[in-house]
Every structure is written in C-alpha cells, then in structure tokens.
Scaffold this motif. Sequence first.
Motif, short mmCIF file in Angstrom:
data_model
loop_
_atom_site.label_atom_id
_atom_site.label_comp_id
_atom_site.label_asym_id
_atom_site.label_seq_id
_atom_site.Cartn_x
_atom_site.Cartn_y
_atom_site.Cartn_z
N LEU A 229 -28.11 -15.18 -6.15
CA LEU A 229 -28.74 -15.51 -7.43
C LEU A 229 -27.76 -15.38 -8.57
N VAL A 244 -21.14 -18.70 3.96
CA VAL A 244 -22.19 -19.71 4.08
C VAL A 244 -21.58 -21.10 4.27
N TRP C 108 -25.63 -28.17 -8.60
CA TRP C 108 -25.89 -27.36 -7.40
C TRP C 108 -26.38 -28.21 -6.24
N HIS C 110 -26.48 -28.15 -1.52
CA HIS C 110 -26.47 -27.28 -0.33
C HIS C 110 -25.31 -27.63 0.58
N PRO C 111 -24.96 -26.73 1.51
CA PRO C 111 -23.75 -26.97 2.30
C PRO C 111 -23.96 -27.92 3.48
N THR C 138 -21.39 -26.44 -7.22
CA THR C 138 -21.62 -25.19 -6.51
C THR C 138 -22.48 -25.44 -5.28
N VAL C 139 -22.00 -24.93 -4.16
CA VAL C 139 -22.74 -25.09 -2.91
C VAL C 139 -23.55 -23.82 -2.67
N VAL C 140 -24.84 -23.96 -2.55
CA VAL C 140 -25.72 -22.81 -2.34
C VAL C 140 -26.30 -22.92 -0.93
N ALA C 141 -26.39 -21.78 -0.25
CA ALA C 141 -26.94 -21.79 1.10
C ALA C 141 -28.24 -22.58 1.14
N GLU C 144 -31.71 -20.87 0.98
CA GLU C 144 -31.99 -20.10 -0.23
C GLU C 144 -31.75 -20.91 -1.50
N LYS C 148 -32.65 -19.70 -5.47
CA LYS C 148 -31.71 -19.63 -6.59
C LYS C 148 -32.14 -20.56 -7.72
#
Lengths: 291, 316, 487
Positions: A229, A244, C108, C110-111, C138-141, C144, C148
């Motif tokens: 976060l 990840v 944002w 995802h990967p 930005t790559v966010v899992a 999740e 975020k």
Amino acid sequence: MASIALQATRRSTRVSSQRLGLGALKAALWVALAVVMLFPTYWGLITSFKPPHELNTDPPIFWPQQWSIVENYSFVLTQIPIARYYLNSFYVAAVSTLAVLFTSSLAGYIFEEIDLKGKEYLFMGIIATMMVPFPVRMIPLYIIFRDLHLVNTLAGLYLGALTSAYGIFLMRQFMKTVPRELLDAARIDGAGEFSIFARIAMPLCTAPLAALGIFHFMYEWDQFVWPLLMIDDGDLRTLPLGLVAFRTGFGVQDWHKIMAGAMMGMIPVIIVYLLGQRHFVRGITLTGLKS
Amino acid sequence: MTASKAAHAPPLQGSRSRLSQLVGSGPTRSQTIFGWIWLTPILLYFAYFSYYPIFSALSMSFHRWSLTIPERPFIGLGNYVWVFNDPTFWISLTNTLYFAAVYVAACLVLGLVLGTLIFSFREPFKSIMQTVVFLPVMTSMVVAAQVWDLMYMPGYGILNYLLGFVGLGPYMWLQSPQTVMPAIIILSVWKGLGYFVVLFIAGLTTIPYHLYEAASIDGASPFQAFWRISLPLLTPTTLFCLVTGSIGAFQVFTQVYATTRGGPGKASHVLLLYLYDHGFRFFEMGRASAIAFILFGLVLIVTLIQLRLLRSQFQY
Amino acid sequence: MTQQTRRLTRRESLRLAAGLAAGALLAASCQPAPTPTPPPAPTKAPAPAVPPPTQAPAPAAPTATAAPKPAAPAPTTAPAKPAPAPTTAPAPAAKAPAAAGKVRLKWWSHPYKAWNDELTRQKITYEGMNPSIEITYTVVAYDELYTKFTTAMLAGTGPELMGAQSTMTPNLMAGNWLAEAPKEVADDIKTKFFPVCVEGVNFNGKIYGYNQHIGGILPIINTEAFEAAKVEAPKSWADMLKLTQTFDKQSGGKYTQAVGNFPYTSWVPFVTWGTILKSMGGDILSDDAKSIALNNDIGRAATEEYLKYVHPEMGAENDTFGQGKSFVYFRGPWIKAFLDTQFPKLKYKAIPVLQGSKARIQKDYVWNWVISKAATDAQKEAGWTFLGWLNNVANQVSMVKASALIPTTKASLEHPDVANDPWVKTFVGELAYKTEYAGRISNWVQVEKVVNDELALLATKVQSVNDTLKKIETEGNKLLKESKVFV
C-alpha cells in the motif's frame, strides 16, 4: 545444559541392550521428525534448482536431472535490483526490531514490576489491539500516514511498527520469571529504576529478547500488504514487493524463479536466527542464581 | 498485584514477599514517575496508530460504506444484521473455530513436548533440532503455502506419490471439502510449530537450574520433574502461547488465501478471508468492518476466558 | 558473567539512545490526535450528495507528485500540520501546479512480464517524443492490485492512470471514481475499436476508458493425442462429447478433459460451465440483468454436460494438459509462453469456438485503461492523449507480438501480423461471437463467486445438479437485488 535427571536417564540407556533398542527407536523418531520438517523446504529449494520442464512432472523429480541453478538465480539477480530491495527490507526490519525490543522490554518491565494505578486495564487495552484484524485498520492507518507525509517513504514502513502489543505481552510474561529479590536488593542499594531494568532485568531476559528479536524481524521482513500500500517507487520497494515481479499473472506461475527468489529472501532471516540462537543455549544457568 | 505475580512463581513466593515488605508494599514515588514517563509515549503511540484507526473502522461498521456508492449513509447496526443473516458468515465462523481449536491444541501439546525434549538434549543436537523445527517458521507463509499446494496436488503431487508406497491414498487434499480443513491445519502446524517450541525453550531457560538439582536429589523422575517444576513454572509461557496462538489462529488467512481461497465451495472459508473478500474484492468496507468487530468480540471473549482459566488453574 | 553484563549494558545504551529518539519523535507526532473518536472519512452521513469526502483533497494532497516539498519530509515536521483527519469536508481542491512545466502521471498495472516490458518500452518512447510528460509505471501484485487501488483512491493518493478489468470498471464507475472521456475521445473510441471491446468501457452511453486487450477463452487441444487417436478436432459440443468417449476408452476410462483445481483458477469452472450454458442457448443473467433463472431444462442439461468434463482429482489443468493426461482444456492466448517453457515437447493448438445450438461463449474479461476523476485537468488531458497513442495500431500490434494478448481496435485486428499468426488468429476469430459482458452489473464479482463456489461443490460431489442450480439462483438473486445495472 541438560537437567541432571534427564542426564541420568541417558547414562542408564547404555546399560541394557533393551534400552539401546529404545534409544535407536527414539533416534529414528527424531530423524523422521527432521525429515518431515525439512522436506517442504527441501522441495522449495530443489524447485529453485530445476529447469522449467522438470517442475510439475509425473512422477515428481526429487533430484534434478538437469541443473539450472545459474540460470534461475542469475535471472533473479539481474531482473530486479535485488541488492536495493535487500537493503530497504533490512533497514526497515532492523529499525523496527531494535525499537520493538526496547519498547517491549521496557513496557513489559513496567507492567510487571511497577504498581501503577489502572495498569491492568491499560495492559488489556494494548493486548486488545492485536485482536482487531489489520485489513480494516489499513485504510484509516494509510490516511494517517498520508497526513504525516509518509506515504511512499521507508519511514512510513517502520514508523507504524516501533512498538508491538505482542512484544509487550511477551516481555511481560517473561519478566514474571525474574526473581523480585534481585530487583529489590538493587533497590535497597539505591539503584535507579532504569538501571535496575537495564542491568538486572534485561540480562536475565536474553532468551526471550532473542526470541522476540527473531520473531519481529521475521514478521517485518515478511511484510507484504502494508509495504504494497505504502510504496509506489521502484527504488523504495522491499524484497517481498520486488519478488512479485516473478509472478507472471493469469494463474500461471514460474515456480523455479519464484522459489529462487524466496530462497534468497530467507537468507537474512536465517542469519538473524543463528545470531539469536546463541542466547537460547545460554540461559539463566550462566547468569547464576545459586545464592 | 503481588498476589497474582506470586501465583505464577510459587517456589519463590516466600522470599519475594519478605523482601517486598522490607522495601515497602506500594511503589515508591520514583518508581511511579519512572513508570509513567516511559509508559506515556508508548500509550500515546498505541492511541494514535492503533486506537485511532480502530475507532475509524468502528465508525465505518455503522455506515453503508461501499466503494461503489458515492454516499456513506448511517445505517446503525445494519451491517451487523446483514452479516449475521449471511450463511457464509456462519460457515466461516465454524471453520475458524475448528481451525483454531485443533491448531492451538496441537501446537501447544507438541510444542511443549518437543520443547522440553529438545531443551534436554546435549549440544550440538539441541541447536540442530531447534533449527530444524524452526526452519519452517522462517519461510514466508505465502511461499510455504504454495509449496504445500504443489505437494498436495492430487494426480501428480508428491504427497500422494509418497503415501502410495505405504498403501495410503490417493487423497484429494485441498481439492475436496472433506479433507481441505485437515490439509490446511497440517500445513499450518508444520509452519507454526517451531514458534511454540522456541518460546517454550526460551521459557525453560529462565527456570532456575537449582530447582532441578533439588528435585533430582529428592529422587524425582524426569517426568515428575517436568510435571512438578517445568510445567507450573512455564505457566506464563504457556499462557502467552495460548493467548497469542489463539489470537493468531482466529485470524488465519494467508495459508487459505494462497492455496484455496476458501474453496472448494466454502469448505475452507474462514473469517478473515470473509472480511477480506468483502473489504477488497466486493468493496463493502462497512460490512468488512462489522465482520472485524464481530471477530474482535469473539477473540476478546476467548482471551478473557483463557486468562481467567489459566490463572485460577495454577493458583497456589 | 560480569563481562557479559557489561556488554549487554553497552548494547542497551545504544538501544536506549535509539529509543529516546523514537520516543521524542512519537510524542511529537502524537499531538494532533489525542482523541481517537472522530473517524477520518466515513461519517459524512448528513451530506449524502457530496462525493466521498476523502476523495476530494486528492489533488491538494501532498503526494510526491504535487507537493512543493516532495518525498522524504522529516517526520518531525508533521505536527506542524493541523488535524490529520479530514473529518470535515475539505476546501475545494486547489488546482495542482499544472503550469509548473512537466505533467506527471502515475500509472498502475499488474505483473505479466512480457506485457510489462512492452508497456514500459512504449512508455519510454512516448516520453521521448513528449518531454513535457513524465509517467511512472508501477507494477502491483495482481491479487492485491485492487487493495492498493481502493486504499489509495480513498486517501486521494491514487494513480491518475490505472488498469481495470471489465469486472472492476463498473464498480469504479458506480462509485464516481472515473473520469469520463471527453466527447472527441469517446467518438474516436466508438469508431475505431471493435464493438465487442468498446462494451467493456461503455456505461449508459458514456465512455470511461480505452480497452487495451481482450481475453478470449478457447479450447486448446493436444494435437499429438488427436493424431494418435486418428480423430479430427471437434467443431461442436456434440463432437466434443463423442471425443470424450473415444479418449476415455483409449486411456482405460481415465482422463478426458480436466477442469479441476478450483483454488487459483476459480474463474475456470465459471468460464467453462458458462460457455456450455451459452452454447445451449441459456444464460446466467436474464436479459435485463436483474434475475437469475437456471433451474430449467437448459440449465440442467448444460450442468450435466459440464460435469462430464470435470476431474478435480487430476490436479491443476495447466499441468495435466502439459503432462499429456488431458486432450483438451480451456485457456486464453497468454498461456502459450507457459506451455512452451514448461512443456517443451508438447504439441498443441487452439481451435475455434465450439458450436452448440447457439454459438455463444462466456467471455472472461477486457482490460481497460481508465483515468481517475481526481486527476487535474492537465493530467486528464495528457492521460487521454497518451492512452490514445498507446492504443494506436503500431503499438497494439507490437504488443500482440510481445505478449500474445488480443488487440482491440478494428485496424489492428485486420493487420497482417495479427491476422496471419495462426495462434492469435484463432483467438481473434472468437471475437465474432457476440458476447455479453460480466461487467454489466456492479457486483458481478460476488455473483461469479457464488457460481464458482456452488459448481465446486457439485464437482466434488457434495451436492446434486438441482441443488447447485437452486442455490445459485437463491444466492444470486439476493445479490442482484442490491446491484446496479448498466447498459
């Protein structure tokens, strides 16, 4: 180290051959336990050594026919700035752990050794914070950090973890075993309360402190959702966030790479554990209480 | 206070109270000042970083608080009523209680036994066994759960493959509603046992050695020494393990999230997963908060019972 | 012993120093909130018309992008700020310093490695052409990502550009979080993009983003197994059933097609079952998306049919298919990279949509790029321009080559590089089958979960077909009562 009574038993095992058989059985049981405890970790490790086509085979491959250590690990080392992530993770976990060790032992000491009015309620109030699941506190907490201008900073990761209800509880429980006669003797000698805490209570609690240090370091090292976060910048990512990148998404996983990353992530935790483990071996027996 | 403290350390009770009388029964002024000076920042810290968010969440639980609705109307206990009327809540509650009971019991008993045995070992076996048992604790839960998921896989997983040699299985493990909870408990005990073992070992190190010497001179067997000395003196440790273990077990999440997501069906659905689903998959934060406070109430009651039971149990 | 004590004391004094500093810092930062009662965001009961109060301060919020003093402000300065919790509706957000030269955008997603690499490359190219724009990708899992998103958006620190699946987009739209596309952009999207794709961002006639790729789910067959059995690839569900029997006989009554492993891939039972249902003329939702009626002849027949393909005892479909134990399974185009690396000996291909009485399939998702409502005008403008460029023919085609994700504009679908690649071509062909989107209703995710949960209980033989359908109906209709429907 061992209690005398148990040593006596062990000595007598050498006497009869029947007991020897029992000893062998015991040893076999311990080995079996060790195998069970180690196998999943072994499987994770061996997975990180395999080429992709040996991953989910039937029957399973226990020992790789073709080693791919260099490929898998160099992938992890080159695809992400892993040194940077290590450093960030270590910095956050170390600062938080040191602070928690200090605040927990101090609060544990005060709660256990000093009669303050209403302290049991305060103590229960602190313990109760462990019972509210983190996911519901996440958003309000994030807003607090936004207002402190700490979103997307490493300080935002450890500043919320400078003390721990868990740690205070743990230290208080172990302070219970510190003999008060030692503390009182020091008080009669006119020692200040802080030096009694630091010089008498703390050395008697090295084992629990080591345990807390290990647990908390591991906990912080493994943190995922809160850093997720808080951190947007690539440079500020902690290791679990960085790893990840090896999840490919769409329900498909590159297990060998994920495991290579996970194994590298375990190294600092093992080091911290080995550092702390010495304190379990040494116990109160060394600090002595023979008077 | 002195009474409750003494209750946890019976063999020292006499000397302790005698000296306390010499010093005076109440805390001295400097002690009080010392206590409050150091405690106040810690308490303020908790107020700001824990209670403030908790009260925010509590307020959310009285509102229809959904990401998909721009308004946030106050609905009183509406969220709580909704949750209690949802069959999934009751399934999750049952599964959570089942998990907590079996997991905590297994870890406490195994942890106490293994901890005592390992503590009595000579070096280097002591360190080796302790490390072996603790190694799973050091792995990340997500990774551990994923490894177990691979091992559990029906059809080609290693576990069924190995059990096949002993003539057992094949089991469906995580894929069947009948075996999914046991499978998750096995993986959790494997992962968490070392934590309890280490705490018990740490507890044993603080027990004065001369007590065992005295017992040995009196001709006590190792079992008697364990029962009469270790167990009573480990009460604070046991209590700690029980309370924190239960609090953790009631919040079981990661291993379920990383393996089954509550499936098959809702067979492994647990309360925190239920909360997470509502909060971050369905974006019903008000309901998620209500679930959190129901869970809180439950854990609080369990903890208070545990504290009371264990205190009276060992009252001398 | 004395030595040990002294050493510990020294260590303690270090800790003491650290603790003192921390304590002072804490005491300082705690000042603003001695009373924990007023919650930060939620209590806006009396003024329901206002959008979520926390959202408003977004542009003024001191994030790294807009604040005059960016990044790492010493925590000690914090108490100087007034009360942290924006309990009262904050002053209308001051426009961020757009004139200050560069427009900065947070983006944002995802990967998925191949995809991320290509997007990053395209982003850098764009920044090279437009020095006044700076985009942070930005790559966010994946799992999740929305956690975020949700948190950051509520706090007003969210990204300006973000990826949102077609199941997520209606939620965001309903909650008033998304910027509507300006008229010229909307017109551009409506004319240039393939109609089925546009549905993923078109709500009540308004356009809320660009769709970047579309997920198609098709049967993928093991060609070697088919050659060995001397059978043709199936063209209809009737063929499929016959093949199932053939392969069953050959493997000694063992495996046909695996739809097992509910955990990671909970959408799979839903997609497979939904596709069979649609091929028979049924549907999960009624036409007005306000009710579910499944416990009828079509529903029962489709569910019985589905049961013939489900083998949870086999393990994960990816692996069983790769190991050659199942002759067919259902997946999207991205699976190619996985199959090629993990099962290099496997020979496979995708086959066109299976025909039933009605040739329709259950679509999995569309991936949309959307823009946050909280972005400044300058950011919105820059964002729409960038997204338009990102989805031009050249970029979409190079994305197909990099990631095998199916593009969304008419021109890129007709591009020879796309139309001639046999793998991609098969998936493109699937777009011709008009499908309804999951993203028609605001709580589709919950409905989908009900379907998957009940199907899992059916497949593991806990409940009968009738009970399964009845439960989906009851639970689903309860959910539909509180959902919003978009057209």
